[in-house]
Enzyme design. Structure first.
Site, PDB file in Angstrom:
ATOM      1  N   HIS A  54       0.845  -1.207   0.000  1.00  0.00           N
ATOM      2  CA  HIS A  54       0.000   0.000   0.000  1.00  0.00           C
ATOM      3  C   HIS A  54       0.879   1.256   0.000  1.00  0.00           C
ATOM      4  O   HIS A  54       0.699   2.167   0.807  1.00  0.00           O
ATOM      5  CB  HIS A  54      -0.954  -0.005   1.194  1.00  0.00           C
ATOM      6  CG  HIS A  54      -1.770  -1.258   1.286  1.00  0.00           C
ATOM      7  ND1 HIS A  54      -2.952  -1.442   0.603  1.00  0.00           N
ATOM      8  CD2 HIS A  54      -1.542  -2.425   1.952  1.00  0.00           C
ATOM      9  CE1 HIS A  54      -3.428  -2.646   0.848  1.00  0.00           C
ATOM     10  NE2 HIS A  54      -2.594  -3.274   1.656  1.00  0.00           N
ATOM     11  N   TYR A 320       4.318  -5.534   9.272  1.00  0.00           N
ATOM     12  CA  TYR A 320       4.256  -4.070   9.322  1.00  0.00           C
ATOM     13  C   TYR A 320       5.501  -3.508  10.018  1.00  0.00           C
ATOM     14  O   TYR A 320       6.077  -2.502   9.603  1.00  0.00           O
ATOM     15  CB  TYR A 320       3.008  -3.614  10.081  1.00  0.00           C
ATOM     16  CG  TYR A 320       1.696  -3.799   9.374  1.00  0.00           C
ATOM     17  CD1 TYR A 320       1.544  -4.659   8.294  1.00  0.00           C
ATOM     18  CD2 TYR A 320       0.560  -3.122   9.805  1.00  0.00           C
ATOM     19  CE1 TYR A 320       0.328  -4.833   7.668  1.00  0.00           C
ATOM     20  CE2 TYR A 320      -0.674  -3.285   9.179  1.00  0.00           C
ATOM     21  CZ  TYR A 320      -0.781  -4.159   8.114  1.00  0.00           C
ATOM     22  OH  TYR A 320      -1.996  -4.330   7.503  1.00  0.00           O
TER      23      TYR A 320
END
Length: 337
Positions: A54, A320
């Site tokens: 993203h 992440y």
């Protein structure tokens, strides 16, 4: 400002390193570092300093206005009153210059700030389910969908073979076949996918999933042509006319519903509770924006909301954190004399 962003990245990365230990084990080909390598197309990052997934997005901010209807389910104070929100709208993929409109996945990430300093961070996507239910299978999916160096596109035969080997992907493939892109981030529905557990003041526990249901009416994307930044431009134009809103809709599990497997949907007949409204009022480019240094780790939760045992949910934290660690290092090197 640049120094502040670098420090924020470093501090956040250091805090996240601990999360790298455990979610994927201490060895093997499916560790967080291996998965992030696959996301970035190999050992060397193609787009240093950007998120590995993203990568292209827009910072947004506003507030969460609770309905009060979820206070019976969770003791988290944010389910009453109003709380400030910092977030990010983005598209799937690792390129910060990929065309926005044609992306196969859109995303909304939010950090809702409670008055006591606790946060609820969430990262949501357009699919309501995952294709597979384990970190190992998810990594295999990423590798199956990796672009062919010859043409920059995934090999259809390789992708088909992956899905054939993973019949649990049926619900995801059904969604994918029926999905029609809208003309805006503002009229897109986003799903939390993984299950969480709401805990009330008496310790009663209720597994839930959630979705952000847009107030804006659906309109199809159309054939275009679309500029590469079509969604960012369109969203900021809409904001000029007033706030944009989504309803936070909780879906409550019943006994026997799978709460540890994001590839298995729950029946549509399950009870839902509208917990409040997310209202976005401002948008800003991610470079230099407040959201750029924020890791939207879905396991940053206030008291009253807990993670389920879904292994993919816990693996997301590790991936992440690894992505953030790399971004922090690259940003420091870029700024070095």
């Amino acid at each position: 400002m640049r120094t502040a962003i670098i420090l924020l990245l470093v501090v956040a990365a250091a805090a996240g390193i601990a999360a790298l230990r455990g979610a994927f084990g201490t060895g093997g080909e499916h560790r967080a570092s291996s998965i992030v390598d696959t996301m970035q197309g190999g050992g060397e990052a193609m787009h240093a300093g950007f998120r590995r997934a993203h990568a292209r997005g827009l910072c947004v901010s506003g507030r969460f206005i609770a309905s009060g209807d979820a206070t019976a389910l969770s003791s988290a104070p944010l389910f009453e009153g109003e709380s400030p929100v910092l977030g990010r709208l983005s598209i799937g993929g690792g390129s910060p210059v990929a065309p926005e409109a044609s992306a196969g996945v859109r995303s909304m990430a939010l950090a809702i700030n409670q008055a006591d300093g606790q946060q609820w961070r969430m990262a949501m996507n357009t699919p309501p389910v995952l294709a597979v239910g384990t970190p190992e299978a998810f990594h295999d999916q990423l590798r199956a969908m990796a672009p062919d160096p010859a043409n920059g596109k995934p090999d259809p035969a390789r992708v088909a073979a992956f899905y054939e080997a993973h019949p649990e992907s049926a619900a995801f493939r059904a969604w994918q076949a029926s999905y029609e892109a809208s003309d805006s981030w503002a009229n897109t529905r986003y799903h939390g996918i993984n299950a969480f557990v709401l805990v009330d003041a008496d310790g009663q526990r209720q597994p839930v999933r959630w979705a952000m249901v847009p107030e804006a009416a659906f309109a199809p994307l159309g054939d275009g042509p679309h500029t590469d930044d079509a969604l960012s431009r369109e969203f900021q134009q809409r904001l000029a006319d007033g706030p944009l809103r989504w309803t936070l809709r909780l879906q409550l599990a019943e006994p026997g519903d799978p709460v540890d497997d994001g590839s298995r949907p729950w029946p549509d007949t399950r009870r839902t509770v509208d917990a409040g409204t997310v209202e976005l009022t401002h948008a800003r480019a991610q470079q230099g924006g407040d959201c750029n240094g924020l890791n939207f780790d879905p396991l940053v939760l206030p008291e009253g909301i807990e993670p389920s045992a879904d292994p993919v949910l816990h693996a997301r934290r590790a991936a992440y954190a690894e992505s953030l660690r790399r971004r922090a290092r690259e940003t420091l090197l870029e700024g070095a004399p």
